[in-house]
Design a protein around this motif. Structure first.
Motif, PDB file in Angstrom:
ATOM      1  N   ARG A  15      66.296  73.922  39.060  1.00 50.47           N
ATOM      2  CA  ARG A  15      66.362  73.528  40.460  1.00 50.47           C
ATOM      3  C   ARG A  15      65.461  72.309  40.655  1.00 50.47           C
ATOM      4  NH1 ARG A  15      66.229  77.712  44.397  1.00 50.47           N
ATOM      5  NH2 ARG A  15      64.085  77.111  44.778  1.00 50.47           N
ATOM      6  N   GLU A 119      62.385  86.943  45.120  1.00 51.63           N
ATOM      7  CA  GLU A 119      62.321  85.599  45.711  1.00 51.63           C
ATOM      8  C   GLU A 119      62.362  85.673  47.241  1.00 51.63           C
ATOM      9  OE1 GLU A 119      64.178  83.031  41.992  1.00 51.63           O
ATOM     10  OE2 GLU A 119      65.540  83.740  43.534  1.00 51.63           O
ATOM     11  N   ASP A 157      63.704  85.914  34.124  1.00 49.85           N
ATOM     12  CA  ASP A 157      64.091  86.128  35.526  1.00 49.85           C
ATOM     13  C   ASP A 157      65.582  85.876  35.757  1.00 49.85           C
ATOM     14  OD1 ASP A 157      63.706  83.358  35.055  1.00 49.85           O
ATOM     15  OD2 ASP A 157      63.417  82.963  37.178  1.00 49.85           O
ATOM     16  N   LYS A 202      54.324  85.027  37.353  1.00 48.45           N
ATOM     17  CA  LYS A 202      55.212  83.943  36.941  1.00 48.45           C
ATOM     18  C   LYS A 202      54.687  82.579  37.389  1.00 48.45           C
ATOM     19  CE  LYS A 202      60.043  82.456  37.490  1.00 48.45           C
ATOM     20  NZ  LYS A 202      59.939  81.275  38.322  1.00 48.45           N
TER      21      LYS A 202
END
Ligand code: ATP
Ligand code: MG
Length: 338
Positions: A15, A119, A157, A202
């Motif tokens: 992303r 998320e 993930d 993370k």
């Protein structure tokens, strides 16, 4: 009868929400570079459409991150002659595939995705989840299958996303009555999820807790110095804990001499090895890795025009491939085509 093994097609992406960090490097980029010396086709997608699912108020951030990402790819050794780099939004056929795939999954299936649930929590959407965000795994299934990818180098993930992609392939193939699409497989590295410098599970661009491949020596050093170690290791002579100690986690991931790391762990556990010593070792280990990458990526970043030309060429190539897949899916499902 001889059975022909199809040559692998790799697809993965990032992303454009910020520059790449050590988690990307160890979790996925290293495998992408390794794939370049094997047979097959390779695609890397800059997932701008996906980035908009939680960044509609930050369009500039996404736009600015695009050339940064390409420069990072070049920095780590992605060769545009061997790997096609493309922009998701430049391949509108992916959206059409996404819309078709939306009908072979359910809202409850999407709501069960553990990565998306995490998320949503981090982004504090509460009940105001953008519909596009909930559905981004469907779009990811379109990205993967649109290029008929069989190998997807990703961090841990992403496993729930690959699962949805596999289910989508099975449903489409069942509806078509033949194997229109191949089943993709995740390619994981030994470090599936690198922790953040703050000790969070993370390292992530969105959590701002990562060491970037574009960080200079001083920044790397400052970030390592901030790292969480063992809170009970107050005096050098105290025995220290290695488990959950981020400095050792990073040494395990990035220091090439495993024996040296094991010896240091034994010394730390016994007492007599200070945090600053292990941090200094980590700083030099990381700078040895990052600084040559940074030099190459800064050089690439200086010729942005060339980077965009490359992205345009790559996107045209990906568009042709996805267009063909889209027609095969439509024909397989028996859709009316003018
Ligand atoms: P964002 O916070 O915007 O989601 P990110 O840091 O999670 O950014 P992505 O672009 O979502 O990065 O992920 C790109 C790839 O890197 C994916 O394959 C992902 O699994 C992998 N990856 C990201 N962070 C890590 C990490 N900490 N450890 C291992 N792999 C990672
Ligand atoms: Mg992510």
């Amino acid at each position: 009868m001889s059975h022909q093994v199809p040559t692998p097609i790799m697809l993965t992406g990032d992303r454009p929400t910020g520059p790449l960090h050590l988690g990307h490097y160890i979790g996925s980029l290293k495998n992408r570079v390794a794939m370049q010396s094997l047979q097959g086709e390779r695609y890397i997608m800059i997932a701008d459409t996906q980035a908009f699912t939680d960044n509609m108020g930050n369009i500039d951030k996404v736009t600015q991150a695009i050339p940064e990402l390409i420069a990072d790819y070049i920095g780590v050794g992605i060769d545009p002659g061997k790997t096609t780099i493309f922009l998701q939004s430049a391949v509108p056929e992916l959206v059409e595939l996404t819309m078709l795939y939306m009908n072979v999954t359910t809202v409850s299936r999407l709501e069960r995705n553990p990565t998306v649930r995490d998320e949503i929590k981090h982004r504090q959407f509460e009940r105001d989840i953008p519909a596009g965000f909930l559905c981004y795994p469907v779009a990811q299934a379109a990205d993967i299958t649109g290029l008929k990818a069989t190998v997807v180098p990703v961090g841990g993930d992403q496993l729930p996303m690959i699962e949805i992609a596999v289910e989508t392939v099975r449903r489409i193939n069942r509806l078509a009555g033949k194997d229109v699409l191949p089943e993709p497989q995740a390619m994981l590295s030994s470090v599936q999820r690198l922790a953040g410098i703050d000790g969070k599970a993370k390292a992530s661009k969105s959590l701002n807790n990562a060491i970037f491949l574009s960080d200079d020596e001083k920044t790397v050093s400052a970030k390592v110095m901030q790292m969480f170690t063992d809170p009970n290791h107050l005096k050098v002579t105290d025995p220290g804990q290695v488990e959950g100690n981020i400095v050792f986690e990073y040494l395990d991931a990035f220091h090439t001499d495993k024996e040296e790391v094991e010896a240091l762990k034994a010394h730390y556990r016994a007492g007599g090895l200070g945090d600053v010593k292990i941090k200094r070792l980590l700083i030099s280990t990381l700078n040895d890795l990052i600084q040559p990458i940074k030099e190459k990526r800064d050089q690439a970043f200086a010729s942005k025009g060339m980077l965009f030309d490359m992205l345009r060429d790559g996107s045209a190539k990906a568009r042709a491939a996805v267009g063909q897949t889209l027609n095969e899916v439509k024909d397989g499902l028996g859709l009316f085509r003018l």
